[in-house]
Design an enzyme around this catalytic site. Structure first.
Site, PDB file in Angstrom:
ATOM      1  CG  HIS A  65      -5.291  -1.901 -59.224  1.00 50.56           C
ATOM      2  ND1 HIS A  65      -4.701  -3.014 -58.673  1.00 50.56           N
ATOM      3  CD2 HIS A  65      -6.071  -2.343 -60.252  1.00 50.56           C
ATOM      4  CE1 HIS A  65      -5.087  -4.088 -59.345  1.00 50.56           C
ATOM      5  NE2 HIS A  65      -5.923  -3.710 -60.303  1.00 50.56           N
ATOM      6  CD  GLU A  87      -5.524  -7.462 -67.016  1.00 47.79           C
ATOM      7  OE1 GLU A  87      -4.834  -7.919 -66.085  1.00 47.79           O
ATOM      8  OE2 GLU A  87      -5.592  -6.240 -67.282  1.00 47.79           O
ATOM      9  CG  ASP A 147      -7.854  -2.567 -63.869  1.00 42.70           C
ATOM     10  OD1 ASP A 147      -7.503  -2.914 -62.735  1.00 42.70           O
ATOM     11  OD2 ASP A 147      -7.431  -3.112 -64.909  1.00 42.70           O
TER      12      ASP A 147
HETATM   13  N1  HPA Z   1      -3.797  -6.077 -64.041  1.00 38.07           N
HETATM   14  C1  HPA Z   1      -2.864  -6.582 -63.236  1.00 38.07           C
HETATM   15  N2  HPA Z   1      -2.260  -5.869 -62.306  1.00 38.07           N
HETATM   16  C2  HPA Z   1      -2.601  -4.595 -62.143  1.00 38.07           C
HETATM   17  C3  HPA Z   1      -3.562  -4.025 -62.944  1.00 38.07           C
HETATM   18  C4  HPA Z   1      -4.191  -4.802 -63.946  1.00 38.07           C
HETATM   19  O1  HPA Z   1      -5.065  -4.352 -64.713  1.00 38.07           O
HETATM   20  N3  HPA Z   1      -3.666  -2.735 -62.543  1.00 38.07           N
HETATM   21  C5  HPA Z   1      -2.818  -2.559 -61.514  1.00 38.07           C
HETATM   22  N4  HPA Z   1      -2.164  -3.689 -61.276  1.00 38.07           N
HETATM   23 ZN    ZN Z   2      -6.751  -4.744 -61.828  1.00 40.49          ZN
END
Ligand code: HPA
Ligand code: ZN
EC number: 3.5.4.2
Length: 315
Positions: A16, A197, A275
């Protein structure tokens, strides 16, 4: 980090851009844009990077993104990330950005996009890093808002390779976004989504069957569902796994408990990604190094993980 790990050519498929905002740049942009910050200094901010779950992180991540205002800010953010990639032999990137995080604050879509795009182009020309940009919808907002975002993006259709789905996972299943993903695919965009996740395997099924995704972002909870494991192995659906993120957000208690190498050995097409590297303690290189240190990842396994990342490119 061992030099052989650094030297491996790699692709990053789960990053991101807003999560690559290092505290030093965050403070510099706040000063440039004359924004008062709730943190006294860089050290105080860094000390706040202690999270019990995804939501605690997201609250800080959205607060941090508030300093991004101008095209130059988005350029500087993206350029800083690409320089880190260059130093770690990341030769291809497919980053996400969250347009709604910015348009909801009154920053025009094209301001965000132009800054990111110019840095990606310079990265290609000056650093030799190829790219494909992914527009991510915020799943804690209604599908109607995602439709508006897709509409705003369409005049710039060629700037993107695909759409993604991120933000708070629990309680916001993929099925809520079936129609907007269908619309995006009808425009020739690839689909990816965060699933598994914090959310259950059921969310991964939905992302595959309803959103028709090409890659699963995270997906580590797939291991709880044997039928799902068989499917992602048979169909060689890539998982963009983010080890340091999973520890920082308490998806696993210790790196020694992470399942990425078990998945790799079972034939899952897993890849290593950072990430939100500014918040989670490192870029792709540090993620590989953590697997070497805590899970005994061998050189042969590292090579397969790096090759998987190159094979799983969408651009
Ligand atoms: N998970 C979900 N949304 C997100 C993440 C993540 O790890 N990082 C930035 N937005
Ligand atoms: Zn992510």
């Amino acid at each position: 980090m061992p030099e052989w790990l650094n030297a491996l050519p790699k692709a990053e498929l789960h990053l991101h851009l807003e999560g690559s905002l290092e505290p030093e740049l965050l403070f510099a942009l706040a000063e440039r844009n004359q924004i008062a910050l709730p943190w006294a200094d860089v050290e105080t901010l860094r000390a706040a990077y202690a999270f019990n779950n995804l939501q605690e992180f997201l609250d800080l991540y959205y607060a941090g993104a508030n300093v991004l205002r101008t095209e130059q800010d988005f350029y500087d953010l993206t350029w800083a990330y690409l320089q880190r990639c260059k130093a770690q032999n990341v030769i291809h990137v497919e980053p996400f950005f969250d347009p709604q995080t910015h348009t909801d604050r009154g920053i025009p879509f094209e301001v965000v996009l132009r800054g990111i795009q110019q840095a990606l182009r310079d990265g290609e020309q000056q650093l030799g890093i190829s790219h494909g940009l992914i527009l991510s919808f915020l799943r804690h907002l209604p599908e109607e808002e995602a439709f508006k975002t897709l509409e705003q993006a369409m005049p710039f259709r060629d700037a993107f390779i695909g759409v993604g789905l991120d933000s708070s996972e629990k309680g916001f299943p993929p099925r809520l976004f079936e129609r907007v993903f269908a619309k995006a695919r009808s425009e020739g965009l690839h689909a990816v989504a965060h699933a598994g996740e914090e959310g259950p395997p059921e969310y991964i099924w939905e992302a595959l069957d309803l959103l028709k995704i090409k890659r699963i972002d995270h997906g580590v909870r797939a291991i709880e569902d044997e039928r799902l494991m068989q499917r992602i192995i048979d169909e060689q659906i890539p998982l963009t796994v983010c080890p340091l993120s999973n520890i920082k957000l308490c998806v696993f208690e210790h790196m020694g408990q992470h399942n990425i190498l078990e998945m790799l050995e079972r034939g899952v097409k897993v890849t290593v990604n950072s990430d939100d590297p500014a918040y989670f303690g490192g870029y792709v290189g540090e993620n590989f190094a953590a697997l070497h240190e805590h899970l005994g990842m061998t050189e042969a396994q590292a090579k397969r993980l790096a090759q998987n990342s190159l094979d799983a490119r969408l651009a």
